[in-house]
Every structure is written in structure tokens, then in C-alpha cells.
Design a protein around this motif. Structure first.
Motif, PDB file in Angstrom:
ATOM      1  N   ASN A 258       3.592  -1.663   9.560  1.00 32.97           N
ATOM      2  CA  ASN A 258       3.166  -0.317   9.953  1.00 32.97           C
ATOM      3  C   ASN A 258       1.651  -0.211   9.987  1.00 32.97           C
ATOM      4  O   ASN A 258       1.086   0.476  10.852  1.00 32.97           O
ATOM      5  CB  ASN A 258       3.757   0.729   8.997  1.00 32.97           C
ATOM      6  CG  ASN A 258       5.171   1.134   9.390  1.00 32.97           C
ATOM      7  OD1 ASN A 258       5.456   1.325  10.579  1.00 32.97           O
ATOM      8  ND2 ASN A 258       6.055   1.277   8.416  1.00 32.97           N
ATOM      9  N   PHE A 259       0.964  -0.900   9.065  1.00 35.63           N
ATOM     10  CA  PHE A 259      -0.497  -0.950   9.093  1.00 35.63           C
ATOM     11  C   PHE A 259      -0.980  -1.630  10.372  1.00 35.63           C
ATOM     12  O   PHE A 259      -1.920  -1.150  11.026  1.00 35.63           O
ATOM     13  CB  PHE A 259      -1.009  -1.692   7.857  1.00 35.63           C
ATOM     14  CG  PHE A 259      -2.487  -1.974   7.874  1.00 35.63           C
ATOM     15  CD1 PHE A 259      -3.416  -0.947   7.848  1.00 35.63           C
ATOM     16  CD2 PHE A 259      -2.956  -3.283   7.909  1.00 35.63           C
ATOM     17  CE1 PHE A 259      -4.780  -1.203   7.857  1.00 35.63           C
ATOM     18  CE2 PHE A 259      -4.311  -3.563   7.917  1.00 35.63           C
ATOM     19  CZ  PHE A 259      -5.228  -2.515   7.889  1.00 35.63           C
ATOM     20  N   ARG A 260      -0.339  -2.716  10.729  1.00 36.44           N
ATOM     21  CA  ARG A 260      -0.703  -3.408  11.971  1.00 36.44           C
ATOM     22  C   ARG A 260      -0.474  -2.522  13.193  1.00 36.44           C
ATOM     23  O   ARG A 260      -1.180  -2.617  14.200  1.00 36.44           O
ATOM     24  CB  ARG A 260       0.103  -4.688  12.116  1.00 36.44           C
ATOM     25  CG  ARG A 260      -0.223  -5.783  11.105  1.00 36.44           C
ATOM     26  CD  ARG A 260      -1.655  -6.246  11.226  1.00 36.44           C
ATOM     27  NE  ARG A 260      -1.854  -7.566  10.654  1.00 36.44           N
ATOM     28  CZ  ARG A 260      -3.031  -8.054  10.303  1.00 36.44           C
ATOM     29  NH1 ARG A 260      -4.117  -7.302  10.462  1.00 36.44           N
ATOM     30  NH2 ARG A 260      -3.141  -9.262   9.792  1.00 36.44           N
ATOM     31  N   LEU A 261       0.527  -1.649  13.101  1.00 33.57           N
ATOM     32  CA  LEU A 261       0.837  -0.729  14.206  1.00 33.57           C
ATOM     33  C   LEU A 261      -0.055   0.501  14.195  1.00 33.57           C
ATOM     34  O   LEU A 261       0.081   1.380  15.063  1.00 33.57           O
ATOM     35  CB  LEU A 261       2.309  -0.319  14.137  1.00 33.57           C
ATOM     36  CG  LEU A 261       3.331  -1.411  14.478  1.00 33.57           C
ATOM     37  CD1 LEU A 261       4.737  -0.980  14.075  1.00 33.57           C
ATOM     38  CD2 LEU A 261       3.283  -1.732  15.977  1.00 33.57           C
ATOM     39  N   GLY A 262      -0.970   0.601  13.216  1.00 37.14           N
ATOM     40  CA  GLY A 262      -1.905   1.725  13.164  1.00 37.14           C
ATOM     41  C   GLY A 262      -1.392   2.934  12.417  1.00 37.14           C
ATOM     42  O   GLY A 262      -2.033   3.986  12.414  1.00 37.14           O
ATOM     43  N   ALA A 265      -1.097   5.967   7.106  1.00 33.85           N
ATOM     44  CA  ALA A 265      -0.599   6.853   6.045  1.00 33.85           C
ATOM     45  C   ALA A 265       0.762   6.385   5.526  1.00 33.85           C
ATOM     46  O   ALA A 265       0.962   6.249   4.316  1.00 33.85           O
ATOM     47  CB  ALA A 265      -0.521   8.289   6.549  1.00 33.85           C
ATOM     48  N   ILE A 266       1.690   6.140   6.435  1.00 35.64           N
ATOM     49  CA  ILE A 266       3.015   5.684   6.004  1.00 35.64           C
ATOM     50  C   ILE A 266       2.940   4.276   5.431  1.00 35.64           C
ATOM     51  O   ILE A 266       3.666   3.935   4.493  1.00 35.64           O
ATOM     52  CB  ILE A 266       4.035   5.769   7.172  1.00 35.64           C
ATOM     53  CG1 ILE A 266       5.449   5.513   6.619  1.00 35.64           C
ATOM     54  CG2 ILE A 266       3.709   4.763   8.278  1.00 35.64           C
ATOM     55  CD1 ILE A 266       6.531   5.761   7.646  1.00 35.64           C
ATOM     56  N   GLN A 272       2.289   1.258  -1.706  1.00 37.80           N
ATOM     57  CA  GLN A 272       2.194   1.729  -3.085  1.00 37.80           C
ATOM     58  C   GLN A 272       3.568   1.708  -3.762  1.00 37.80           C
ATOM     59  O   GLN A 272       3.684   1.359  -4.936  1.00 37.80           O
ATOM     60  CB  GLN A 272       1.572   3.126  -3.118  1.00 37.80           C
ATOM     61  CG  GLN A 272       0.079   3.127  -2.788  1.00 37.80           C
ATOM     62  CD  GLN A 272      -0.512   4.516  -2.657  1.00 37.80           C
ATOM     63  OE1 GLN A 272       0.192   5.478  -2.292  1.00 37.80           O
ATOM     64  NE2 GLN A 272      -1.796   4.652  -2.938  1.00 37.80           N
ATOM     65  N   GLN A 273       4.593   2.076  -3.015  1.00 36.66           N
ATOM     66  CA  GLN A 273       5.949   1.995  -3.547  1.00 36.66           C
ATOM     67  C   GLN A 273       6.320   0.542  -3.853  1.00 36.66           C
ATOM     68  O   GLN A 273       6.928   0.242  -4.889  1.00 36.66           O
ATOM     69  CB  GLN A 273       6.944   2.589  -2.549  1.00 36.66           C
ATOM     70  CG  GLN A 273       6.883   4.104  -2.396  1.00 36.66           C
ATOM     71  CD  GLN A 273       7.846   4.609  -1.329  1.00 36.66           C
ATOM     72  OE1 GLN A 273       8.652   3.846  -0.792  1.00 36.66           O
ATOM     73  NE2 GLN A 273       7.744   5.893  -1.012  1.00 36.66           N
ATOM     74  N   THR A 287      -2.379  -3.420  -0.146  1.00 33.32           N
ATOM     75  CA  THR A 287      -2.637  -2.009  -0.467  1.00 33.32           C
ATOM     76  C   THR A 287      -4.129  -1.723  -0.478  1.00 33.32           C
ATOM     77  O   THR A 287      -4.588  -0.701   0.054  1.00 33.32           O
ATOM     78  CB  THR A 287      -2.023  -1.656  -1.833  1.00 33.32           C
ATOM     79  OG1 THR A 287      -0.651  -2.077  -1.868  1.00 33.32           O
ATOM     80  CG2 THR A 287      -2.084  -0.160  -2.090  1.00 33.32           C
ATOM     81  N   GLY A 288      -4.905  -2.627  -1.094  1.00 33.75           N
ATOM     82  CA  GLY A 288      -6.351  -2.452  -1.123  1.00 33.75           C
ATOM     83  C   GLY A 288      -6.962  -2.447   0.265  1.00 33.75           C
ATOM     84  O   GLY A 288      -7.880  -1.665   0.548  1.00 33.75           O
ATOM     85  N   GLU A 289      -6.465  -3.312   1.155  1.00 33.41           N
ATOM     86  CA  GLU A 289      -7.030  -3.353   2.509  1.00 33.41           C
ATOM     87  C   GLU A 289      -6.761  -2.048   3.252  1.00 33.41           C
ATOM     88  O   GLU A 289      -7.637  -1.548   3.978  1.00 33.41           O
ATOM     89  CB  GLU A 289      -6.462  -4.531   3.290  1.00 33.41           C
ATOM     90  CG  GLU A 289      -7.012  -4.631   4.695  1.00 33.41           C
ATOM     91  CD  GLU A 289      -6.854  -6.004   5.335  1.00 33.41           C
ATOM     92  OE1 GLU A 289      -7.161  -6.127   6.541  1.00 33.41           O
ATOM     93  OE2 GLU A 289      -6.455  -6.942   4.627  1.00 33.41           O
ATOM     94  N   VAL A 290      -5.566  -1.477   3.116  1.00 38.54           N
ATOM     95  CA  VAL A 290      -5.272  -0.210   3.777  1.00 38.54           C
ATOM     96  C   VAL A 290      -6.184   0.890   3.225  1.00 38.54           C
ATOM     97  O   VAL A 290      -6.739   1.704   3.984  1.00 38.54           O
ATOM     98  CB  VAL A 290      -3.788   0.159   3.600  1.00 38.54           C
ATOM     99  CG1 VAL A 290      -3.512   1.549   4.182  1.00 38.54           C
ATOM    100  CG2 VAL A 290      -2.896  -0.873   4.286  1.00 38.54           C
TER     101      VAL A 290
END
Length: 493
Positions: A258-262, A265-266, A272-273, A287-290
Motif C-alpha cells: 500500500n505504501f508503494r501504491l501511494g 495513511a492506510i 503499526q498493527q 514503519t519508520g520509512e513511511v
């Protein structure tokens, strides 16, 4: 060789040998052992062994094995070493046993490969393991690989172990019926950079079992991590998540894609979960990179601190810090430097009679891949000079040179000092030894304040110029607690 408590892994190995009928009676005779002198030496060795002189018995049997070219004598020497908890000597005898045995006999090779791996010498095990596989049936080959697979989790250096496993397994055709073995092969292929082999292997697994959770997650994560075929990656990982919704690693993969998809937030919420479910260094890195990308640097650094406490040698965390927080990253380049100082060693034994200690001076010089450690007595007289290079260490004392694979055991066995010589230059820089897991803590200035690695606990004191002033090193061992204090006269520039 002193009589030591049998180590658990070696004990299991000895029981295996006995159950398989590999250990021959010491009195077994061959053509070379029919002379009266030879029989006397065998009997004398057995008597020495009963009196607790295991070192004498070991040396006699190994020397006789070479003199008479009799593999059974080397095998007996190996048995003595295993029983007395000396893996390095057991390995030495096993190599002689293999060299003296006809090539058609695979038993010595099986033992040699096992001992090399138990000694964490995976790279050295590659050649004999491949030779062993060449002489085995497909069923025997699969069993050998399963045994190697079971030992991967015990490796101090996961990358080295997986690299060795890949090289060994690549020499045969794996049975597609054993999905776990094939999956391990795919993960090993990834570690050595053969992403094409990994992807092909994982797709073969999924063609047979579309609901294989591990293969779904591994393939999806690999695609997402390389920023390739993100739509397919999401489908694969999301399916794995639906099949195993409480798996922290799969949730980490879902957050990462999801981070790669931009979808930051999600992604942050899922990561974190995942970290709450499974606190792991690579999840902390993600998590740190996000957080860093979302312009929350303090929260990102705190997450990376947690990651370094869990495993500072984690490859994902190290790569992340190299890109985003290079001041926390371990330098890849080979360094040069020197340190002078004084040391004090105190061993508090399990009983008062086991208490011991000592002090003196030292100089450590690092020149590319070579460390030279010179140890002096309190008045400046030379005690020993230890030269450490990748794969070998040598100790020079009183004109004699002793060599070994591991520098720490060499210093302990030769000088009786529990000094951690291997990778000491890394620790003096506030860096971790390469390979094994490590925990790192930092102070408010970002300086390394504590490292836990290989059973050692290191506490650092730095001056205002970021030079190391003192280092306290402690560990617990089977002889008691060990305290080493280093005070530096001329810190490294």
C-alpha cells in the motif's frame, strides 16, 4: 583438551552416530594395527581416556590414523572430541576420517558436513555437501537437504547459510512434492540475488497450490519491494492476508505494498498493527520509512531505534538507514585505524576457586581486512600478537604461532583470557560485528550507548569530540561472569 560438559548439539550428534552404528570399538583392528606397538598405543589411549586425559587420547588416535592410514582411528578421535565437547577438534578428526575413507563411503561426508554446519562454517560445507549429494539417491538427497534446512534457523549469519543452501540445493532437481523445501530454496535464491529463480520457483508452488500462504506473501512482497507489478502484488498479498489475517509478516507486506501504491495513511496503520503483532526489525524499518516520508522524522527515528534494539544487523533495516539516516548506518567501506589503551579482566567464577583476573595494555590496528591485536602485561612486556583475517586467526607467543578459525576461541584456549578479539575493531567504532544478530541502543545525541551481541553486553562512554573514552564489556558464561574494562589512551580518529 580439558574434559568439558558435552554441548547439546554435539550430544545429539553423538547419539545419532551411536544409533546408526557409526562408532566403531576402539579395539577394532586393521592390517596396520596388528603390530604390538600399535595395540599398545590403542590400549594406552583408552586408559588415558578413562583417567580423564582426553586430549592425550585424542592426539594419539589422530596421529595413529595418519600413520597407519586407518579411518577408524580418526573416527575414534572424533568420538572422543565430541564426547568432551570440542567441536573444532571433532571437525579436525572428521576431516581426517573422510580423507582416509574410500570415496564410495558416504558416512564420513555426512558427519563432516554436519560438524561444519554446527560450527557455523556454512561456506566450507558447500563442497563436501555437493560431493555427498552426487553419491546419494534422490530420496537420500531430499533427506540431506531437509537436515540442512532444519539447521538454517541456528545459523549466526543467515545470509551466509542461505547462500550455502542455495549453492548446495542447486546441484540437484528438487522434488515439487515437498513445498516447504522448495519454498526454502526460493528464499535462498532471493538472498543470493537470483530473483528470477525465486519468482519462478514461487509461481511453481502456486500453480500446484494457489492457496499456499507463504508463497503468496513471499511473491507479492518481492514484487512490491522491487516496485514491480504492484497490482498483482496487492492481489497476492491481500489473498494471503484473507487466508491468515493475524499474521504479522503478511500484514507488514500488505502495508508495504500500500505504501508503494501511494496509500501512506492506510499503510502506516497496517504497519503499526504488524509491529504490535510481531515486533521485528524489518517491520520497524518499513514503519519508520513511511513515517519519514509523511514528514514525521522524530517518530521515524524512534521506530528505527526500536528496530536496532531488536536486530541491528537486519538487512532491511540497514538498507533503510543507509538511504534515509546515513549517520546511523554502518559504513560499507573497509576502514583503517588504531587504538591504544589498557584493559582489566575479572572473571567471577561459580565458586571462589574459579575467580581470576588480569590487566595490561593493548594496541589494536586495523588495516583493511586485517586486525592486529597486541597484548602487553602491566609493565609493557609483550604477551601475544593476534592477527585476524576473514576465516582465520593466528596467535604469536614466545616465538610460536598457533592458528584457528575463530579468534575468540584462539585467545581463550591459548592465553586463558576471555577477550573478544574477533570484530573488536567494529565494536570500538560503535558498530556491530557483521553476521550475527545484535541489539543497539543510542543516547539522545544519536551516539551508540549499548550493544548486545554474541552474548556480550557493551556499555560505551564517549567524550565531547565523539571519541571513545571507556568501554565496559560483560557476559555470563559456563565458568561465571566476565567483566572487561577498556580505557583508551589514544582514541581512533
Amino acid at each position: 583438551m580439558s574434559k568439558l560438559r558435552l554441548k547439546p548439539l554435539l550430544q545429539v550428534l553423538l547419539v545419532t552416530f551411536l544409533a546408526a552404528g557409526l562408532i566403531l570399538p576402539a579395539q577394532a583392528q586393521s592390517n596396520g594395527l596388528e603390530s604390538g606397538e600399535a595395540v599398545f598405543e590403542v590400549l594406552a589411549s583408552e586408559i588415558a581416556l578413562q583417567r580423564g586425559e582426553a586430549g592425550l587420547a585424542f592426539n594419539t588416535y589422530l596421529e595413529m590414523a595418519r600413520q597407519y592410514n586407518d579411518p577408524r582411528l580418526a573416527q575414534r578421535a572424533m568420538e572422543i572430541a565430541i564426547t568432551n565437547g570440542s567441536p573444532s577438534l571433532a571437525l579436525q578428526a572428521a576431516q581426517s576420517w573422510d580423507n582416509l575413507t574410500p570415496a564410495s563411503d558416504t558416512k564420513p561426508k555426512e558427519v563432516l558436513v554436519t560438524l561444519l554446519i554446527l560450527s557455523d562454517r556454512w561456506s566450507d560445507a558447500i563442497k563436501p555437501a555437493i560431493n555427498l549429494l552426487k553419491q546419494q539417491t534422490p530420496a537420500q538427497q531430499e533427506n540431506t537437504l531437509k537436515q540442512l534446512q532444519s539447521l538454517l534457523g541456528k545459523a549466526k549469519n543467515e545470509s551466509e547459510a542461505l547462500n550455502a543452501f542455495y549453492e548446495i540445493a542447486s546441484t540437484i532437481k528438487l522434488s515439487p512434492n515437498d513445498a516447504t523445501l522448495v519454498y526454502t530454496y526460493a528464499m535462498a535464491a532471493e538472498k543470493v540475488g537470483r530473483l528470477d529463480v525465486m519468482e519462478k520457483t514461487l509461481r511453481e508452488i502456486l500453480s500446484k497450490n494457489p492457496n499456499d500462504v507463504n508463497a503468496l506473501n513471499a511473491l507479492g512482497y518481492s514484487l512490491a519491494d522491487r516496485n514491480l507489478k504492484l497490482s498483482e502484488a496487492f492481489i497476492l498479498i491481500n489473498k494471503a492476508h484473507q487466508l491468515s489475517p493475524k499474521d504479522g509478516f503478511i500484514l507488514d507486506s500488505l502495508g508495504w505494498v500500500n505504501f508503494r501504491l501511494g496509500k501512506n495513511a492506510i499503510a502506516l496503520e497496517q504497519l503499526q498493527q504488524a509491529f504490535n503483532i510481531k515486533p521485528e526489525a524489518d517491520i520497524a524499518a518499513h514503519t519508520g520509512e513511511v513515517l519519514w516520508v509523511m514528514n514525521q522524522p522524530e517518530q521515524a527515528e524512534e521506530m528505527w531505534r526500536q528496530g536496532q534494539k531488536l536486530d541491528a544487523n537486519n538487512s532491511t533495516l540497514k538498507e533503510t538507514l543507509k538511504r534515509l539516516k546515513p549517520t546511523w548506518s554502518v559504513s560499507e567501506r573497509v576502514s583503517k585505524g588504531s587504538w591504544d589503551g589498557r584493559f582489566a579482566v575479572k572473571v567471577t567464577g561459580l565458586t571462589n576457586t574459579q575467580n581470576q583476573g588480569g590487566s595490561g595494555g593493548f594496541t589494536l590496528t586495523q588495516d583493511e581486512l586485517k586486525d592486529i591485536l597486541e597484548i602487553r602485561n602491566p609493565v609493557g612486556g609483550a604477551i601475544a600478537k593476534i592477527t585476524i583475517t576473514p576465516g582465520e586467526a593466528s596467535l604469536e607467543r614466545d616465538g610460536k604461532v598457533v592458528t584457528a578459525v575463530d579468534a575468540d576461541s584462539l585467545v581463550q584456549n591459548t592465553l586463558g583470557l576471555p577477550l573478544p578479539a574477533r570484530g573488536l575493531s567494529d565494536w570500538l567504532r560503535g558498530q556491530i560485528r557483521p553476521g550475527s544478530n545484535a541489539s543497539v541502543e543510542r543516547n539522545s545525541k544519536g551516539q551508540v550507548s549499548k550493544i548486545d551481541q554474541d552474548g556480550w553486553n557493551l556499555i560505551y562512554s564517549w567524550d565531547d569530540s565523539n571519541r571513545l573514552e571507556k568501554l565496559l564489556m560483560t557476559r555470563n558464561s559456563n565458568v561465571g561472569s566476565i567483566d572487561i574494562r577498556l580505557v583508551f589512551d589514544r582514541p581512533d580518529d
